[in-house]
Design a protein around this motif. Structure first.
Motif, PDB file in Angstrom:
ATOM      1  N   GLY A   5       0.843  -1.180   0.145  1.00  0.00           N
ATOM      2  CA  GLY A   5       0.107   0.051   0.123  1.00  0.00           C
ATOM      3  C   GLY A   5       1.132   1.194   0.008  1.00  0.00           C
ATOM      4  O   GLY A   5       2.003   1.334   0.179  1.00  0.00           O
ATOM      5  N   TRP A   6       0.297   2.483  -0.427  1.00  0.00           N
ATOM      6  CA  TRP A   6       0.729   3.571  -0.350  1.00  0.00           C
ATOM      7  C   TRP A   6      -0.161   4.470   0.635  1.00  0.00           C
ATOM      8  O   TRP A   6      -1.284   4.367   0.505  1.00  0.00           O
ATOM      9  N   PHE A   7       0.549   5.270   1.533  1.00  0.00           N
ATOM     10  CA  PHE A   7      -0.307   6.085   2.466  1.00  0.00           C
ATOM     11  C   PHE A   7       0.550   7.560   2.366  1.00  0.00           C
ATOM     12  O   PHE A   7       1.779   7.546   1.857  1.00  0.00           O
ATOM     13  N   ARG A   8      -0.352   8.525   2.818  1.00  0.00           N
ATOM     14  CA  ARG A   8       0.490   9.845   3.074  1.00  0.00           C
ATOM     15  C   ARG A   8       0.102  10.486   4.134  1.00  0.00           C
ATOM     16  O   ARG A   8      -1.018  10.284   4.787  1.00  0.00           O
ATOM     17  N   GLN A   9       1.164  11.501   4.444  1.00  0.00           N
ATOM     18  CA  GLN A   9       0.726  12.306   5.992  1.00  0.00           C
ATOM     19  C   GLN A   9       0.942  13.834   5.424  1.00  0.00           C
ATOM     20  O   GLN A   9       2.304  13.904   5.107  1.00  0.00           O
ATOM     21  N   ALA A  10       0.131  14.518   5.639  1.00  0.00           N
ATOM     22  CA  ALA A  10       0.576  16.112   5.343  1.00  0.00           C
ATOM     23  C   ALA A  10       0.677  16.653   6.753  1.00  0.00           C
ATOM     24  O   ALA A  10       0.288  16.242   7.769  1.00  0.00           O
ATOM     25  N   PRO A  11       1.464  17.734   6.931  1.00  0.00           N
ATOM     26  CA  PRO A  11       1.902  18.481   8.044  1.00  0.00           C
ATOM     27  C   PRO A  11       0.471  18.772   8.979  1.00  0.00           C
ATOM     28  O   PRO A  11      -0.636  19.349   8.441  1.00  0.00           O
ATOM     29  N   GLY A  12       0.592  18.261  10.204  1.00  0.00           N
ATOM     30  CA  GLY A  12      -0.453  18.482  11.022  1.00  0.00           C
ATOM     31  C   GLY A  12      -1.604  17.513  10.842  1.00  0.00           C
ATOM     32  O   GLY A  12      -2.834  17.541  11.361  1.00  0.00           O
ATOM     33  N   GLN A  13      -1.655  16.683   9.902  1.00  0.00           N
ATOM     34  CA  GLN A  13      -2.719  15.547   9.649  1.00  0.00           C
ATOM     35  C   GLN A  13      -2.218  14.287   9.920  1.00  0.00           C
ATOM     36  O   GLN A  13      -1.044  13.769   9.919  1.00  0.00           O
ATOM     37  N   GLU A  14      -3.239  13.315  10.092  1.00  0.00           N
ATOM     38  CA  GLU A  14      -2.961  11.943  10.203  1.00  0.00           C
ATOM     39  C   GLU A  14      -2.504  11.163   8.865  1.00  0.00           C
ATOM     40  O   GLU A  14      -2.982  11.812   7.903  1.00  0.00           O
ATOM     41  N   ARG A  15      -2.045  10.228   9.020  1.00  0.00           N
ATOM     42  CA  ARG A  15      -1.464   9.436   7.814  1.00  0.00           C
ATOM     43  C   ARG A  15      -2.768   8.699   7.298  1.00  0.00           C
ATOM     44  O   ARG A  15      -3.683   8.078   7.925  1.00  0.00           O
ATOM     45  N   GLU A  16      -2.935   9.120   5.883  1.00  0.00           N
ATOM     46  CA  GLU A  16      -4.147   8.146   5.505  1.00  0.00           C
ATOM     47  C   GLU A  16      -3.785   7.494   4.221  1.00  0.00           C
ATOM     48  O   GLU A  16      -2.778   7.493   3.577  1.00  0.00           O
ATOM     49  N   PHE A  17      -4.777   6.588   4.100  1.00  0.00           N
ATOM     50  CA  PHE A  17      -4.672   5.569   2.860  1.00  0.00           C
ATOM     51  C   PHE A  17      -4.656   6.405   1.529  1.00  0.00           C
ATOM     52  O   PHE A  17      -5.348   7.298   1.363  1.00  0.00           O
ATOM     53  N   VAL A  18      -3.833   5.967   0.458  1.00  0.00           N
ATOM     54  CA  VAL A  18      -3.833   6.336  -0.809  1.00  0.00           C
ATOM     55  C   VAL A  18      -4.267   5.120  -1.903  1.00  0.00           C
ATOM     56  O   VAL A  18      -5.317   5.570  -2.518  1.00  0.00           O
ATOM     57  N   ALA A  19      -3.511   4.093  -1.835  1.00  0.00           N
ATOM     58  CA  ALA A  19      -3.926   2.947  -2.708  1.00  0.00           C
ATOM     59  C   ALA A  19      -3.180   1.956  -2.310  1.00  0.00           C
ATOM     60  O   ALA A  19      -2.162   1.882  -1.383  1.00  0.00           O
ATOM     61  N   ALA A  20      -3.697   0.626  -2.613  1.00  0.00           N
ATOM     62  CA  ALA A  20      -3.112  -0.592  -2.248  1.00  0.00           C
ATOM     63  C   ALA A  20      -3.030  -1.724  -3.549  1.00  0.00           C
ATOM     64  O   ALA A  20      -4.231  -1.571  -4.378  1.00  0.00           O
ATOM     65  N   VAL A  21      -2.356  -2.640  -3.441  1.00  0.00           N
ATOM     66  CA  VAL A  21      -2.520  -3.744  -4.554  1.00  0.00           C
ATOM     67  C   VAL A  21      -2.048  -4.927  -3.881  1.00  0.00           C
ATOM     68  O   VAL A  21      -1.500  -5.182  -3.096  1.00  0.00           O
ATOM     69  N   ALA A  22      -3.057  -6.013  -4.505  1.00  0.00           N
ATOM     70  CA  ALA A  22      -2.800  -7.295  -4.099  1.00  0.00           C
ATOM     71  C   ALA A  22      -1.506  -8.056  -4.620  1.00  0.00           C
ATOM     72  O   ALA A  22      -0.942  -7.292  -5.380  1.00  0.00           O
ATOM     73  N   TRP A  23      -1.121  -8.945  -3.903  1.00  0.00           N
ATOM     74  CA  TRP A  23       0.237  -9.599  -4.143  1.00  0.00           C
ATOM     75  C   TRP A  23       0.079 -10.056  -5.692  1.00  0.00           C
ATOM     76  O   TRP A  23       1.451 -10.027  -6.273  1.00  0.00           O
ATOM     77  N   THR A  24      -0.901 -10.244  -6.085  1.00  0.00           N
ATOM     78  CA  THR A  24      -1.071 -10.817  -7.651  1.00  0.00           C
ATOM     79  C   THR A  24      -0.743  -9.551  -8.505  1.00  0.00           C
ATOM     80  O   THR A  24      -0.671  -9.683  -9.951  1.00  0.00           O
ATOM     81  N   GLY A  25      -1.143  -8.263  -8.000  1.00  0.00           N
ATOM     82  CA  GLY A  25      -1.194  -7.159  -8.856  1.00  0.00           C
ATOM     83  C   GLY A  25      -2.741  -7.097  -9.644  1.00  0.00           C
ATOM     84  O   GLY A  25      -2.825  -6.055 -10.333  1.00  0.00           O
ATOM     85  N   SER A  26      -3.472  -8.001  -9.381  1.00  0.00           N
ATOM     86  CA  SER A  26      -4.629  -7.837  -9.934  1.00  0.00           C
ATOM     87  C   SER A  26      -5.895  -7.121  -9.396  1.00  0.00           C
ATOM     88  O   SER A  26      -6.905  -6.766 -10.149  1.00  0.00           O
ATOM     89  N   VAL A  27      -5.675  -7.034  -8.180  1.00  0.00           N
ATOM     90  CA  VAL A  27      -6.737  -6.328  -7.263  1.00  0.00           C
ATOM     91  C   VAL A  27      -5.921  -5.075  -6.989  1.00  0.00           C
ATOM     92  O   VAL A  27      -4.935  -4.999  -5.938  1.00  0.00           O
ATOM     93  N   THR A  28      -6.543  -3.915  -7.074  1.00  0.00           N
ATOM     94  CA  THR A  28      -6.169  -2.563  -6.419  1.00  0.00           C
ATOM     95  C   THR A  28      -7.227  -1.867  -5.766  1.00  0.00           C
ATOM     96  O   THR A  28      -8.654  -2.045  -5.993  1.00  0.00           O
TER      97      THR A  28
END
Length: 124
Positions: A35-58
């Motif tokens: 997965g990819w997450f991101r955190q802006a200054p003063g904010q909580e870390r948030e989910f951006v995207a994820a991919v299954a181990w097969t690469g076929s599900v996102t």
């Protein structure tokens, strides 16, 4: 144990593109959801995207759907986040993460391994 190292961050103008990479090492990397997450200054870390181990599900956060694309190359032990039509609100530190369970989990608590992050700054 999985070690993750992100790269590809930088400064870009609004409307531009960037591609982040996450190099993974360790046993059984290819069996992990990533997965990819991101955190802006003063904010909580948030989910951006994820991919299954097969690469076929996102999965994507609504805020990036249609603009960002997550993919993985298990032969290269690398996960990518292609970001297009960037906005100033995309400015954050972006983190790569791995989990040994279903890719549908989008909470930070559900991920077991984390990289150190890479800064993305979008100027308006």
């Amino acid at each position: 144990q999985v070690q993750l190292v992100e790269s590809g961050g930088g400064l870009v103008q609004a409307g531009g593109s960037l591609r982040l990479s996450c190099a993974a090492s360790g046993r059984a990397y290819s069996s992990y959801a990533m997965g990819w997450f991101r955190q802006a200054p003063g904010q909580e870390r948030e989910f951006v995207a994820a991919v299954a181990w097969t690469g076929s599900v996102t999965y994507y956060a609504d805020s990036v759907k249609g603009r960002f694309t997550i993919s993985r190359d298990n032969a290269k032990n690398t996960v990518y986040l292609q970001m297009a039509r960037l906005k100033s609100e995309d400015t954050a530190v972006y983190y790569c993460a791995a989990r040994s369970g279903p890719v549908s989990v989008t909470s930070t608590q559900g991920y077991h391994y984390w990289g150190q992050g890479t800064q993305v700054t979008v100027s308006s």
